[in-house]
Design a protein around this motif. Structure first.
Motif, PDB file in Angstrom:
ATOM      1  N   PHE A 258     -11.577  -8.731  13.237  1.00  0.00           N
ATOM      2  CA  PHE A 258     -11.393  -9.849  12.315  1.00  0.00           C
ATOM      3  C   PHE A 258     -11.886 -11.169  12.887  1.00  0.00           C
ATOM      4  CE2 PHE A 258      -8.655  -8.274   8.839  1.00  0.00           C
ATOM      5  CZ  PHE A 258      -9.119  -9.111   7.859  1.00  0.00           C
ATOM      6  N   LEU A 259     -12.683 -11.099  13.940  1.00  0.00           N
ATOM      7  CA  LEU A 259     -13.236 -12.335  14.505  1.00  0.00           C
ATOM      8  C   LEU A 259     -14.274 -12.933  13.550  1.00  0.00           C
ATOM      9  CD1 LEU A 259     -13.602 -11.231  18.235  1.00  0.00           C
ATOM     10  CD2 LEU A 259     -12.212 -13.146  17.375  1.00  0.00           C
ATOM     11  N   PRO A 260     -14.467 -14.249  13.466  1.00  0.00           N
ATOM     12  CA  PRO A 260     -13.810 -15.258  14.292  1.00  0.00           C
ATOM     13  C   PRO A 260     -12.431 -15.714  13.773  1.00  0.00           C
ATOM     14  CG  PRO A 260     -15.491 -16.295  12.966  1.00  0.00           C
ATOM     15  CD  PRO A 260     -15.568 -14.821  12.666  1.00  0.00           C
ATOM     16  N   ALA A 261     -11.958 -15.189  12.599  1.00  0.00           N
ATOM     17  CA  ALA A 261     -10.670 -15.681  12.071  1.00  0.00           C
ATOM     18  C   ALA A 261      -9.562 -15.526  13.111  1.00  0.00           C
ATOM     19  CB  ALA A 261     -10.295 -14.909  10.809  1.00  0.00           C
ATOM     20  N   THR A 262      -9.593 -14.411  13.860  1.00  0.00           N
ATOM     21  CA  THR A 262      -8.497 -14.111  14.786  1.00  0.00           C
ATOM     22  C   THR A 262      -8.659 -14.796  16.145  1.00  0.00           C
ATOM     23  OG1 THR A 262      -9.704 -12.080  15.186  1.00  0.00           O
ATOM     24  CG2 THR A 262      -7.775 -11.940  13.756  1.00  0.00           C
ATOM     25  N   LYS A 263      -9.688 -15.661  16.254  1.00  0.00           N
ATOM     26  CA  LYS A 263      -9.857 -16.400  17.503  1.00  0.00           C
ATOM     27  C   LYS A 263      -8.638 -17.314  17.719  1.00  0.00           C
ATOM     28  CE  LYS A 263     -13.642 -18.859  19.766  1.00  0.00           C
ATOM     29  NZ  LYS A 263     -13.163 -20.248  19.868  1.00  0.00           N
ATOM     30  N   ALA A 264      -8.151 -17.918  16.642  1.00  0.00           N
ATOM     31  CA  ALA A 264      -7.000 -18.828  16.776  1.00  0.00           C
ATOM     32  C   ALA A 264      -5.763 -18.340  16.023  1.00  0.00           C
ATOM     33  CB  ALA A 264      -7.385 -20.224  16.275  1.00  0.00           C
TER      34      ALA A 264
ATOM     35  N   PRO B 162      -3.514 -15.031  14.986  1.00  0.00           N
ATOM     36  CA  PRO B 162      -3.339 -13.587  15.173  1.00  0.00           C
ATOM     37  C   PRO B 162      -3.475 -12.860  13.841  1.00  0.00           C
ATOM     38  CG  PRO B 162      -1.558 -14.805  16.223  1.00  0.00           C
ATOM     39  CD  PRO B 162      -2.353 -15.799  15.438  1.00  0.00           C
ATOM     40  N   LYS B 163      -4.054 -11.651  13.875  1.00  0.00           N
ATOM     41  CA  LYS B 163      -4.283 -10.950  12.598  1.00  0.00           C
ATOM     42  C   LYS B 163      -2.970 -10.670  11.885  1.00  0.00           C
ATOM     43  CE  LYS B 163      -4.437  -6.340  14.586  1.00  0.00           C
ATOM     44  NZ  LYS B 163      -5.039  -5.048  14.700  1.00  0.00           N
ATOM     45  N   GLU B 164      -1.880 -10.560  12.646  1.00  0.00           N
ATOM     46  CA  GLU B 164      -0.574 -10.285  12.021  1.00  0.00           C
ATOM     47  C   GLU B 164      -0.091 -11.460  11.187  1.00  0.00           C
ATOM     48  OE1 GLU B 164      -1.226 -10.076  15.278  1.00  0.00           O
ATOM     49  OE2 GLU B 164      -1.207  -7.907  15.642  1.00  0.00           O
ATOM     50  N   LEU B 165      -0.677 -12.643  11.396  1.00  0.00           N
ATOM     51  CA  LEU B 165      -0.258 -13.817  10.617  1.00  0.00           C
ATOM     52  C   LEU B 165      -1.234 -14.150   9.493  1.00  0.00           C
ATOM     53  CD1 LEU B 165       1.138 -16.215  13.392  1.00  0.00           C
ATOM     54  CD2 LEU B 165       2.377 -14.591  11.968  1.00  0.00           C
ATOM     55  N   LEU B 166      -2.286 -13.334   9.316  1.00  0.00           N
ATOM     56  CA  LEU B 166      -3.202 -13.595   8.203  1.00  0.00           C
ATOM     57  C   LEU B 166      -2.413 -13.455   6.900  1.00  0.00           C
ATOM     58  CD1 LEU B 166      -6.439 -11.722   9.354  1.00  0.00           C
ATOM     59  CD2 LEU B 166      -5.980 -14.173   9.396  1.00  0.00           C
ATOM     60  N   PRO B 167      -2.687 -14.342   5.924  1.00  0.00           N
ATOM     61  CA  PRO B 167      -1.831 -14.350   4.731  1.00  0.00           C
ATOM     62  C   PRO B 167      -2.164 -13.250   3.728  1.00  0.00           C
ATOM     63  CG  PRO B 167      -3.480 -16.071   4.567  1.00  0.00           C
ATOM     64  CD  PRO B 167      -3.677 -15.431   5.905  1.00  0.00           C
TER      65      PRO B 167
ATOM     66  N   ASN C 118       3.729   9.014  -1.684  1.00  0.00           N
ATOM     67  CA  ASN C 118       2.612   8.502  -2.484  1.00  0.00           C
ATOM     68  C   ASN C 118       2.796   7.031  -2.862  1.00  0.00           C
ATOM     69  OD1 ASN C 118       4.631   8.907  -4.245  1.00  0.00           O
ATOM     70  ND2 ASN C 118       3.680  10.655  -5.304  1.00  0.00           N
ATOM     71  N   ILE C 119       3.626   6.300  -2.087  1.00  0.00           N
ATOM     72  CA  ILE C 119       3.728   4.857  -2.358  1.00  0.00           C
ATOM     73  C   ILE C 119       2.421   4.176  -1.953  1.00  0.00           C
ATOM     74  CG2 ILE C 119       6.236   4.689  -2.117  1.00  0.00           C
ATOM     75  CD1 ILE C 119       5.758   3.404   0.668  1.00  0.00           C
ATOM     76  N   ALA C 120       2.204   2.975  -2.494  1.00  0.00           N
ATOM     77  CA  ALA C 120       0.975   2.237  -2.170  1.00  0.00           C
ATOM     78  C   ALA C 120       0.914   1.986  -0.668  1.00  0.00           C
ATOM     79  CB  ALA C 120       0.973   0.914  -2.925  1.00  0.00           C
ATOM     80  N   ARG C 121      -0.283   2.096  -0.106  1.00  0.00           N
ATOM     81  CA  ARG C 121      -0.474   1.835   1.321  1.00  0.00           C
ATOM     82  C   ARG C 121      -1.810   1.117   1.473  1.00  0.00           C
ATOM     83  NH1 ARG C 121      -3.694   4.669   4.748  1.00  0.00           N
ATOM     84  NH2 ARG C 121      -3.325   4.369   6.963  1.00  0.00           N
ATOM     85  N   TYR C 122      -1.796   0.003   2.188  1.00  0.00           N
ATOM     86  CA  TYR C 122      -3.023  -0.769   2.380  1.00  0.00           C
ATOM     87  C   TYR C 122      -3.315  -0.890   3.860  1.00  0.00           C
ATOM     88  CZ  TYR C 122      -1.558  -2.226  -2.274  1.00  0.00           C
ATOM     89  OH  TYR C 122      -1.138  -2.239  -3.572  1.00  0.00           O
ATOM     90  N   ASP C 123      -4.543  -0.618   4.227  1.00  0.00           N
ATOM     91  CA  ASP C 123      -4.968  -0.782   5.614  1.00  0.00           C
ATOM     92  C   ASP C 123      -5.585  -2.170   5.728  1.00  0.00           C
ATOM     93  OD1 ASP C 123      -6.059  -0.743   8.088  1.00  0.00           O
ATOM     94  OD2 ASP C 123      -6.953   1.248   7.898  1.00  0.00           O
ATOM     95  N   THR C 124      -4.853  -3.107   6.327  1.00  0.00           N
ATOM     96  CA  THR C 124      -5.322  -4.492   6.370  1.00  0.00           C
ATOM     97  C   THR C 124      -6.045  -4.824   7.680  1.00  0.00           C
ATOM     98  OG1 THR C 124      -3.176  -5.189   7.217  1.00  0.00           O
ATOM     99  CG2 THR C 124      -3.496  -5.336   4.850  1.00  0.00           C
ATOM    100  N   GLY C 125      -6.407  -3.814   8.451  1.00  0.00           N
ATOM    101  CA  GLY C 125      -7.002  -4.036   9.767  1.00  0.00           C
ATOM    102  C   GLY C 125      -8.459  -4.472   9.748  1.00  0.00           C
TER     103      GLY C 125
END
Ligand code: G1P
Length: 288
Positions: free
Chosen positions: A17-23, A25-30, A249-256
């Motif tokens: 997720f660079l460069p967004a994750t340079k400053a 953390p990906k866990e805080l992406l909205p 079968n609940i919704a699952r999203y891979d946000t990586g």
């Protein structure tokens, strides 16, 4: 014993997720207006968890900052009448006990989970990988109850096309799947070649583990990718006692990845009561 604690490994560098994750953390992406990490915590709380251990890195101080009180913002919100938002902000990290431990080197998921051993102690616990968002808490809740009733570890499962299995942990079921999506697991392997994969059932980022996994992790040698793999410790557990998987079968999203994150945001926004309808109209105008 009830499952009350959860580990969230969040020490990764977020290189996809660079460069967004340079400053940031990906866990805080909205996800619309809420950090992905908060949605993961909400899922855990919905399954009865009241103690969260976040395994993070000293190079990601904003994860800890997210849980700090924000007095200045709160008084600004209150003085302008935005009480509902103030209440929401105030609840962060209060509805659940949050502890941080540092993983100093990226040695793998198994190593990250082992970093939480002292804080978790001798009780069963959930592991939630924050790259994956679930539609609700039902899968984790079902897994926790199954761990409580069987006394063994439980993993979340998904069926994927065989071409995709090599990116995941893959299980070898020893029974047919029952009507609730539960299978017993004989063994499992991390990122096998397609021809070596024991099934098309992959382990998704939800685990409920018995604490003996920490002793198994001490013996695990670097495996797939040269990392200490959680799957290798789970294989040792499965060889000794009951071990189950649950297909949901609940919704699952891979946000990586950027595309996965965007798909998650679009899907969740379309279902959002506040903005879904207007956003749907906008999307239709763009794609028609
Ligand atoms: C990790 C686990 C793997 C699991 C996957 C789920 O892999 O090692 O067993 O299937 O998460 O997302 P990673 O995605 O960290 O390579």
């Amino acid at each position: 014993m009830q499952v009350r604690a959860a580990v969230i490994p969040a020490a990764g560098l977020g290189t996809r997720f660079l460069p967004a994750t340079k400053a940031v953390p990906k866990e805080l992406l909205p996800i619309i207006d809420t950090p992905a990490l908060q949605l993961i915590i909400d899922e855990a709380v919905g399954a009865g968890i009241d103690r969260i251990v976040i395994v993070t890195s000293p190079s990601k101080p904003s994860i800890e900052a997210y849980f700090e009180p924000s007095d200045e913002v709160l008084s600004k919100l209150r003085s302008t009448g935005r009480h509902a938002l103030a209440k929401r902000l105030e609840a962060i990290g209060r509805d659940v006990q949050v502890t941080f431990v540092h993983q100093h080197a990226p040695l793998g998921l198994g190593h990250a989970v082992a970093c939480a051993a002292d804080v978790i102690g001798d009780e069963p616990f959930a592991v939630l990988l924050p790259d994956e968002l679930m539609g609700d808490s039902s899968l984790l809740d079902q897994m926790a109850r199954l761990c409580e009733s069987t006394g063994g570890s439980v993993v979340g499962l998904k069926r994927v096309p065989m071409q995709e299995v090599s990116a995941y942990g893959v299980i070898d079921p020893s029974t047919e799947m029952d009507a609730s999506g539960v299978v017993q697991i004989r063994t499992m392997v991390e990122k096998p070649a397609i021809e070596d994969a024991p099934s098309d059932l992959i382990i998704i980022g939800r685990y409920v583990l018995t604490p003996d996994v920490f002793a198994e992790l001490e013996h695990v040698q670097p495996g797939s990718g040269g990392e200490i793999q959680l799957t290798d410790a789970l294989r040792a557990q499965a060889a000794k006692g009951p071990f189950h998987g649950v297909l949901s079968n609940i919704a699952r999203y891979d946000t990586g990845t950027p595309l996965g994150w965007l798909s998650a945001v679009v899907n969740i926004a379309l279902d959002d009561p506040a903005i879904g309808e207007e956003f749907g109209r906008f999307l239709r105008s763009r794609v028609s």
